[in-house]
Design a protein around this motif. Structure first.
Motif, short mmCIF file in Angstrom:
data_model
loop_
_atom_site.label_atom_id
_atom_site.label_comp_id
_atom_site.label_asym_id
_atom_site.label_seq_id
_atom_site.Cartn_x
_atom_site.Cartn_y
_atom_site.Cartn_z
N LEU A 159 -28.64 19.52 -48.70
CA LEU A 159 -27.84 20.64 -49.19
C LEU A 159 -26.56 20.12 -49.85
O LEU A 159 -26.17 20.57 -50.93
CB LEU A 159 -27.49 21.59 -48.05
CG LEU A 159 -26.48 22.70 -48.39
CD1 LEU A 159 -27.05 23.64 -49.45
CD2 LEU A 159 -26.08 23.48 -47.15
N ARG A 160 -25.90 19.18 -49.18
CA ARG A 160 -24.65 18.64 -49.73
C ARG A 160 -24.89 17.99 -51.10
O ARG A 160 -24.14 18.23 -52.04
CB ARG A 160 -24.06 17.62 -48.75
CG ARG A 160 -22.78 16.97 -49.26
CD ARG A 160 -22.19 15.98 -48.26
NE ARG A 160 -21.12 15.22 -48.87
CZ ARG A 160 -19.88 15.65 -49.02
NH1 ARG A 160 -19.55 16.86 -48.60
NH2 ARG A 160 -18.96 14.89 -49.58
N LYS A 161 -25.95 17.19 -51.21
CA LYS A 161 -26.24 16.52 -52.48
C LYS A 161 -26.53 17.54 -53.58
O LYS A 161 -26.03 17.41 -54.71
CB LYS A 161 -27.42 15.57 -52.32
CG LYS A 161 -27.75 14.81 -53.60
CD LYS A 161 -28.98 13.94 -53.44
CE LYS A 161 -29.27 13.17 -54.72
NZ LYS A 161 -29.42 14.05 -55.90
N CYS A 162 -27.34 18.56 -53.25
CA CYS A 162 -27.70 19.58 -54.26
C CYS A 162 -26.46 20.33 -54.73
O CYS A 162 -26.32 20.64 -55.93
CB CYS A 162 -28.72 20.55 -53.68
SG CYS A 162 -30.35 19.83 -53.43
N LEU A 163 -25.55 20.64 -53.80
CA LEU A 163 -24.33 21.36 -54.20
C LEU A 163 -23.36 20.46 -54.94
O LEU A 163 -22.66 20.90 -55.85
CB LEU A 163 -23.66 21.96 -52.96
CG LEU A 163 -24.17 23.34 -52.54
CD1 LEU A 163 -23.45 23.82 -51.30
CD2 LEU A 163 -24.01 24.36 -53.65
N MET A 164 -23.30 19.20 -54.54
CA MET A 164 -22.42 18.26 -55.24
C MET A 164 -22.84 18.12 -56.70
O MET A 164 -22.00 17.95 -57.59
CB MET A 164 -22.46 16.89 -54.56
CG MET A 164 -21.78 16.85 -53.20
SD MET A 164 -19.99 16.88 -53.31
CE MET A 164 -19.67 15.21 -53.84
N ASP A 165 -24.14 18.20 -56.96
CA ASP A 165 -24.65 18.05 -58.33
C ASP A 165 -24.21 19.19 -59.24
O ASP A 165 -24.16 19.02 -60.46
CB ASP A 165 -26.18 17.97 -58.32
CG ASP A 165 -26.69 16.66 -57.73
OD1 ASP A 165 -25.89 15.70 -57.65
OD2 ASP A 165 -27.87 16.59 -57.36
N ILE A 166 -23.92 20.37 -58.66
CA ILE A 166 -23.56 21.52 -59.49
C ILE A 166 -22.09 21.93 -59.31
O ILE A 166 -21.65 22.90 -59.91
CB ILE A 166 -24.46 22.73 -59.19
CG1 ILE A 166 -24.28 23.20 -57.74
CG2 ILE A 166 -25.91 22.41 -59.48
CD1 ILE A 166 -25.01 24.49 -57.43
N SER A 167 -21.35 21.20 -58.49
CA SER A 167 -19.96 21.58 -58.20
C SER A 167 -18.98 20.87 -59.12
O SER A 167 -19.20 19.72 -59.52
CB SER A 167 -19.61 21.24 -56.74
OG SER A 167 -20.44 21.93 -55.85
N ASP A 168 -17.90 21.58 -59.43
CA ASP A 168 -16.81 21.01 -60.21
C ASP A 168 -15.99 20.12 -59.28
O ASP A 168 -15.33 20.61 -58.36
CB ASP A 168 -15.95 22.12 -60.79
CG ASP A 168 -14.84 21.59 -61.69
OD1 ASP A 168 -14.72 20.35 -61.80
OD2 ASP A 168 -14.10 22.40 -62.27
N ILE A 193 -28.30 27.25 -53.13
CA ILE A 193 -27.85 27.40 -51.74
C ILE A 193 -28.85 28.16 -50.88
O ILE A 193 -28.87 28.00 -49.66
CB ILE A 193 -26.47 28.09 -51.66
CG1 ILE A 193 -26.54 29.54 -52.15
CG2 ILE A 193 -25.42 27.31 -52.38
CD1 ILE A 193 -25.35 30.37 -51.75
N LEU A 194 -29.72 28.97 -51.52
CA LEU A 194 -30.69 29.75 -50.74
C LEU A 194 -32.03 29.03 -50.59
O LEU A 194 -32.96 29.58 -50.01
CB LEU A 194 -30.91 31.12 -51.39
CG LEU A 194 -29.71 32.07 -51.36
CD1 LEU A 194 -30.05 33.38 -52.05
CD2 LEU A 194 -29.25 32.34 -49.93
N ASP A 195 -32.11 27.82 -51.10
CA ASP A 195 -33.33 27.04 -50.92
C ASP A 195 -33.56 26.77 -49.43
O ASP A 195 -32.64 26.89 -48.62
CB ASP A 195 -33.22 25.72 -51.69
CG ASP A 195 -34.58 25.10 -51.95
OD1 ASP A 195 -35.59 25.69 -51.53
OD2 ASP A 195 -34.64 24.02 -52.57
N ASP A 196 -34.78 26.41 -49.07
CA ASP A 196 -35.12 26.20 -47.65
C ASP A 196 -34.78 24.77 -47.24
O ASP A 196 -35.50 23.83 -47.61
CB ASP A 196 -36.60 26.50 -47.42
CG ASP A 196 -36.97 26.43 -45.95
OD1 ASP A 196 -36.06 26.31 -45.11
OD2 ASP A 196 -38.17 26.51 -45.63
#
Length: 380
Positions: A150-159, A217-220
């Protein structure tokens, strides 16, 4: 309207008199001034005009009132229409807001139901895994959360400049996927990130859209983890052979089918003591419940597991042995109790000795080799 016309006519005459004031024309084209008469006439006209104005003043006021009232009525009608439009717009906004609330509730109801599906799977398997305990095998299922993913996926799209991800505990860098799953904490943080993305408080990269961020963020990120132990040894810490045996136990123990099992060389990577104490005993117990067919070169499995039917295979031309069999691959079967020494007159290899002798010849290296080991061990 007639009164208005009379006033207008008088005004025109008065204007003409004003222009001619101070002179009159004679027959000889000379001008004679009679100021007194002119002034009196003008005064008379002015008085008449004043009277007429006074007379029509109520009518003028009434017309102005009507015009004002007409304008007011039109303004009121316009305002009513505007108010109706505003009211309809408010209703649409209220409806849209409620739809958003309902949609959000549905989304997180689905999110929670997804988590509950994992709970159901673990509960359903509890009854089946508990049956394995009598064989010394324990399986404990639990739900975990892949925090790093989750952290990696969000880091990829976060400013990175806003570092929005630093505000949520589930995105802390020290969290591992093997950590306990704190569902209430995860649920609240996911909802907070969801709201912050929608309100644009969560900084996204310029190429990331809000819908894609919501999908991220809603991925499983939940997964079911099964801790498997055999006689207090964890599966991940076992040798390859022992782990293979435990997996075999799982396959047989968890299967609901009554069809026969076909197992190829279960003794691979297992020492003979483990084969005798663990594998053989397990097979002896399980063959009562299901038919088990095993391909093996291990004497302990063939003999000590009390095989009811032993199939001996032979490939023509192997080991420099001649055989009169017309088949390249030939088979013979029977119980271990089938026993007779080698018949020199029999040219068919499989038919030349009993099943017991074949077992000794193939898996023990022959009767002589077996007797030699027995003498070496001096167990008697």
């Amino acid at each position: 309207k007639n009164l208005y016309k009379e006033v207008d006519d008088l005004s025109s005459k008065l204007s003409e008199i004003e222009l001619k004031k101070g002179f009159v024309a004679n027959t000889d084209n000379s001008r004679t001034y009679n100021l007194k008469e002119i002034d009196e006439l003008a005064k008379s006209i002015r008085n008449e005009r004043t009277k007429l104005k006074i007379a029509i003043e109520p009518f003028l006021k009434d017309e102005e009132t009507k015009k004002i009232l007409g304008d007011l009525n039109q303004s009121i009608a316009n305002d009513k229409k505007s108010l109706l439009d505003i009211d309809n717009l408010i209703k649409k906004i209220t409806k849209s807001k409620q739809q958003l609330v309902d949609t959000k509730k549905q989304i997180f109801d689905l999110y929670e139901s997804n988590y509950k599906e994992y709970e159901k799977v673990i509960d359903l398997l509890k009854s089946r895994t508990s049956d394995l305990e009598k064989d010394g095998l324990s399986i404990i299922g639990k739900i975990l959360f892949n925090y790093p993913k989750l952290r990696k996926c969000l880091m990829d799209i976060s400013d990175g400049r806003s570092a929005s991800y630093s505000r949520y505990s589930i995105l802390e860098n020290n969290r591992k996927s093997s950590d306990d799953c704190e569902y209430s904490l995860i649920f609240e943080d996911i909802k907070k990130i969801f709201d912050d993305i929608l309100s644009k408080e969560y900084g996204l990269t310029s190429r990331t859209t809000i819908p894609n961020a919501i999908k991220t963020i809603l991925d499983d990120y939940f997964f079911d983890f099964w801790e498997i132990k055999y006689k207090n040894d964890k599966l991940g810490e076992m040798s390859t052979g022992k782990a293979s045996f435990v997996i075999l136990m799982l396959i047989i123990g968890l299967s609901k089918s009554k069809a026969p099992f076909l197992i190829d060389q279960p003794e691979d990577n297992l020492d003979n003591r483990s084969i005798t104490t663990d594998l053989v005993n397990y097979l002896r117990n399980k063959k009562i419940e299901r038919q088990i067919i095993i391909v093996t070169h291990n004497a302990n499995i063939v003999v000590n597991a009390d095989s009811e039917n032993v199939i001996v295979a032979n490939q023509k031309g192997q080991n420099n042995e001649k055989s009169s069999s017309s088949f390249k691959f030939d088979y013979i079967n029977g119980p271990i109790e089938n026993s007779f020494d080698k018949l020199e007159s029999e040219t068919d290899v499989l038919k030349s000795m009993g099943i017991r002798q074949h077992i000794a010849d193939i898996v023990e290296g022959g009767k002589d080799a077996f007797m030699m080991r027995e003498r070496k061990y001096r167990f008697n």
